[in-house]
Design a protein around this motif. Structure first.
Motif, mmCIF file in Angstrom:
data_model
loop_
_atom_site.group_PDB
_atom_site.id
_atom_site.type_symbol
_atom_site.label_atom_id
_atom_site.label_comp_id
_atom_site.label_asym_id
_atom_site.label_seq_id
_atom_site.Cartn_x
_atom_site.Cartn_y
_atom_site.Cartn_z
ATOM 1 N N GLU A 79 11.792 0.590 1.935
ATOM 2 C CA GLU A 79 11.244 0.616 3.286
ATOM 3 C C GLU A 79 12.203 -0.025 4.292
ATOM 4 O O GLU A 79 12.846 -1.035 4.011
ATOM 5 N N SER A 90 0.821 -1.212 0.000
ATOM 6 C CA SER A 90 0.000 0.000 0.000
ATOM 7 C C SER A 90 0.851 1.256 0.000
ATOM 8 O O SER A 90 0.339 2.357 -0.191
ATOM 9 N N LYS A 91 2.166 1.107 0.212
ATOM 10 C CA LYS A 91 3.079 2.252 0.259
ATOM 11 C C LYS A 91 3.890 2.418 -1.021
ATOM 12 O O LYS A 91 4.796 3.248 -1.074
#
Length: 872
Positions: free
Chosen positions: A770, A757-758
């Motif tokens: 990340e 979702s990022k």
């Protein structure tokens, strides 16, 4: 400019600015127990910084000989393999003792480099200390502002404590420093990536040139920093690097500091530098090492086997080995280079000419001696390689090459590498440490002169046949060790077996009427059998009864004969590749080290024990062959230990099929061993296993203790079968581990969906960078979850959970990799450069780890740049 002109310009520049020019301190440190060699320009000024002595001059400049081949500054293994590491090097420096400080030091450094030496300013970068919260140290804004008034502010880079805070040691003067770095890359390379990304990033072409240290603190014994009453400047610039830059060379070895030495080697060998990499490496090694060895000897440190002398010997032998192996120099050659060295450096360092005869003689003797053993050692190495089916050089062999033939470990590693082999370094280090411990103990032993009691006669060993005999004491000497006194005795006929061949020495007594001398050990020194005792009676005249401790001897003989049976059984059951690598025959147990590639299974151990105990029950009589020709022993197919030195006449011990060359003591028949039991099997090195076992009385004690423990365990378990209880526990643990793994997989799946979702969306793909609180393997497992999504995804996951390293995983969707010709293995190597990382992998998945956590931002920027570039 020539190197002489470059050096002179530096010294004149600072002399014109009020500096007193002092000569270089000796390379060998004679009055500092913390150092063997001068390894930095400031060494000779330590007392000034510490306040022990006041400097006679407020400003000093010089060029200092340095050697870094020991301790934490050890570049020896890299020297020659690249073009910029050195053993001996010069450090140009200027010092201020409570005189000028940052402003002058910075301004003069910039003036000298850019105006006097003409280095283009756009190739230089400078650093300043960024501060350290843990130490409560603020950023060095003063240095930053000074530099920003001189150079483009974009070239002024903040540096961490590791790179930009200098300390003399755990305590003492220290302070922030400012480094000047030079970018030697081509214009094309510079246009691709700004040089500030490569400062202190390990690049061989963006390198530190000069370090300006501003000493303003003192670290006390409690670790706290205190302001000094006076502030000092300590700078150091690598002379070899400076010459390379100013002479516009691609390598330090192409400068006139080394080129004449290499040209002389070309004349000696009829080989050309620059044609063959192995030849080039050898010539670089020799050109470097002749400098280090010559200066060390000129400063009074001769090659030897201890401390600084060993370092010098190691460097010299490394040079000889490279010449011998790659330049076909089979005769002494190093002294032919010495006159060339004197021409290059003798003007600045007159000790080269002053000590010429000493240096030449020392090198000639050392080189000739080493060449004699080198060829034997290489043959020994080749024999080992030929007979060794593994890809590992054992620690014992590496140590033998070191101890007997003078091979430093790195030379053995080099020869092994050339044959795609590795060396058991751990095994070598263990033997080396044992030798060091023995050396330390030996250094504390004082042996008195031998006192003759009876005319010298041939010493006769009768211990194979009798355990007591009448004898006379031939001579003795007094020995002191750590304040304790004991004595060495030599007798004309002795039943005492001296320590050797893995068997410990006998104990016993020398008896005369009511007088008793207790023999605590027996050793062999050259050809003398020496009996060690703690005390002596006043008179040693007359006839004495030499009596061996019978029970101790029989226990030892049982274990020695059992060792032969063990060797035979291993070869019969495991394979003829089994080769003895060491042994210890003690009254209490036996230890046998052997070549084998895997752990013995419980079934293997049972079969070995059964076979040996079967031989014991057969009561096979000993067949002994004394003083037979070695050739006959070989015809008998007796086993000779690899690497053992045998005389023309040997002794063979045979128990049926077991036949070995051996000088130890043995039982008369195998039945006298009683019983054999293996108590431990383990690995001691790569490819080398160890078995410990007991026989006779000790085996009985072992079985009794085992029975007692088994009884106690059954009582504790209330009659339950211990094996059954353990199996139930294992099953429970396995079930719980499976549940934990299932929970982990669910958690990873959840994390993967959260991460997706990022993602950053591009035209035809998405990417993700990340940080995760996971270990390296968990990061990898997490990327497997991405595969199930079938997304055109690129993901870089990293973790700082490890206190020492950053772990990084790069995932690229297979379809995406093919479409844009992306290789994750190549990309990750580029991405982790800022953190000094190493790694690799496959086209779609790669892993790496790096140590420079402070450069994480640079790593992330690099990854983002690569990800964004795909759509361009």
């Amino acid at each position: 400019m020539t190197s002489k002109e470059i050096r002179k310009k530096f010294l004149v520049f600072f002399e014109e600015r009020g500096h007193h020019i002092v000569p270089s301190a000796p390379l060998v440190v004679k009055n500092d127990p913390t150092l063997m060699f001068t390894n930095a320009g400031m060494n000779q000024f330590k007392d000034y910084f510490l306040g022990n002595i006041k400097s006679p001059y407020p400003r000093i400049a010089n060029t200092q000989k340095c050697l870094r081949v020991s301790g934490k500054h050890n570049d020896l293994e890299q020297v020659g393999l690249d073009t910029y590491h050195h053993t001996m090097f010069e450090m140009l420096g200027n010092w201020s003792f409570a005189d000028y400080f940052k402003q002058e030091a910075i301004a003069w450094a910039w003036e000298l480099l850019t105006k006097e030496y003409g280095i283009p300013p756009d190739r230089l970068y400078v650093t300043y200390f960024q501060g350290d919260r843990e130490e409560n140290l603020l950023p060095d804004e003063e240095t930053k502002k000074i530099w920003e008034n001189i150079v483009d502010p974009t070239r002024v880079i903040a540096g961490n404590k590791k790179d930009n805070f200098w300390e003399m040691g755990e305590t003492g003067p220290c302070g922030p420093c400012s480094e000047i770095h030079v970018d030697l890359r081509s214009e094309v390379e510079r246009s691709k990536l700004p040089g500030h990304f490569l400062v202190n990033a390990g690049s061989p072409e963006v390198i530190e040139l000069w370090n300006l240290v501003f000493i303003q603190y003192h670290r006390n014994a409690s670790g706290q920093l205190e302001m000094l009453p006076d502030r000092h400047v300590d700078t150091g610039m690598g002379f070899e690097r400076l010459v390379r830059i100013l002479q516009n060379k691609n390598s330090n070895y192409e400068t006139d500091l080394f080129s004449s030495l290499i040209e002389r080697l070309e004349e000696l060998t009829d080989l050309k530098y620059g044609k063959d990499e192995k030849v080039d490496i050898a010539m670089r090694v020799i050109a470097d090492h002749i400098r280090a060895v010559s200066f060390a000897i000129a400063d009074g440190q001769l090659p030897s086997n201890v401390k600084a002398g060993y370092v010098v010997r190691r460097i010299l032998r490394r040079a000889v080995r490279y010449g011998y192996s790659f330049l076909n120099l089979k005769e002494p050659f190093l002294t032919y280079l010495y006159p060339v060295l004197c021409r290059i450096m003798g003007e600045q360092f007159p000790e080269l000419e002053q000590q010429k005869s000493l240096v030449v003689k020392a090198i000639e003797e050392e080189e000739a001696s080493f060449l004699q053993t080198l060829s034997h050692g290489i043959k020994r190495f080749e024999m080992y390689v030929e007979k060794n089916p593994t890809k590992i050089i054992s620690g014992e062999t590496a140590f033998e090459l070191y101890d007997t033939y003078g091979f430093p470990l790195d030379l053995t590693q080099l020869m092994a590498k050339e044959r795609d082999m590795t060396v058991d370094v751990e095994g070598f280090q263990q033997l080396l440490e044992q030798q060091k411990q023995r050396s330390r103990q030996d250094a504390e032993v004082h042996m008195g002169d031998w006192i003759e009691l009876n005319p010298p006669s041939e010493i006769e060993f009768v211990g194979y046949d009798v355990l007591e005999i009448e004898t006379k004491i031939i001579k003795y000497r007094k020995v002191t060790h750590k304040g304790k006194t004991f004595y060495h005795l030599v007798i004309d006929r002795t039943p005492f077996y001296p320590e050797g061949g893995g068997q410990v020495g006998d104990e016993g007594w020398l008896i005369q009427d009511q007088r008793v001398i207790h023999v605590t050990n027996t050793i062999k020194e050259n050809e003398l059998i020496i009996h060690i005792t703690d005390n002596l009676p006043e008179s040693l005249d007359g006839v004495w009864l030499a009596k061996v401790d019978v029970e101790r001897r029989w226990d030892t003989m049982r274990n020695h004969s059992a060792t032969h049976l063990l060797h035979w059984a291993l070869r019969k059951l495991i394979g003829t590749h089994v080769e003895q690598k060491g042994s210890l025959v003690h009254p209490d147990y036996l230890r046998f080290d052997f070549l084998h590639f895997q752990k013995l299974s419980p079934s293997d151990i049972i079969h070995i024990e059964e076979l040996i105990n079967e031989q014991i029950r057969k009561n096979i009589p000993l067949q002994e062959y004394r003083k037979i020709p070695f050739s006959r022993a070989m015809e008998m197919q007796a086993i000779a230990l690899f690497g053992e030195k045998y005389s023309d006449e040997v002794r063979v011990i045979q128990f049926d099929e077991s036949k070995e060359l051996c000088g130890g003591t043995h039982v008369r028949a195998t039945g006298e061993i009683g019983v054999f039991k293996i108590v431990e099997e383990s690995a001691i090195a790569a490819g080398v296993r160890r078995i410990e076992a007991v026989t006779g009385r000790k085996a009985l004690q072992y079985f009794q203790q085992l029975h007692n423990k088994s009884t106690e365990l059954r009582v504790f378990l209330k009659g339950k079968d211990p094996v059954q209880v353990i199996d139930e526990l294992k099953a429970t643990i396995l079930s719980m581990e499976k549940q934990i793994q299932q929970f982990k997989q669910k958690e990873l799946s959840h994390q993967a969906k959260m991460l997706l979702s990022k993602t950053v969306h591009k035209n035809s793909y998405v990417y993700l960078i990340e940080k995760m609180d996971l270990n390296g393997n968990e990061l990898k497992d997490l990327t497997y979850q991405f595969k199930r999504e079938n997304l055109p995804l690129m993901a870089l996951l990293y973790s700082t959970q490890d206190p020492e390293k950053v772990h990084v995983v790069l995932y690229v969707d297979e379809t995406l990799a093919k479409k844009y010709n992306i290789n994750a293995s190549n990309w990750i190597k580029e991405i982790v450069q800022p953190i000094q990382g190493k790694g690799g992998g496959q086209t779609t998945l790669a892993m790496a780890a790096g140590s420079k956590k402070e450069n994480l931002t640079l790593m992330i920027e690099k990854a983002k740049t690569l990800f964004e570039s795909v759509s361009k």
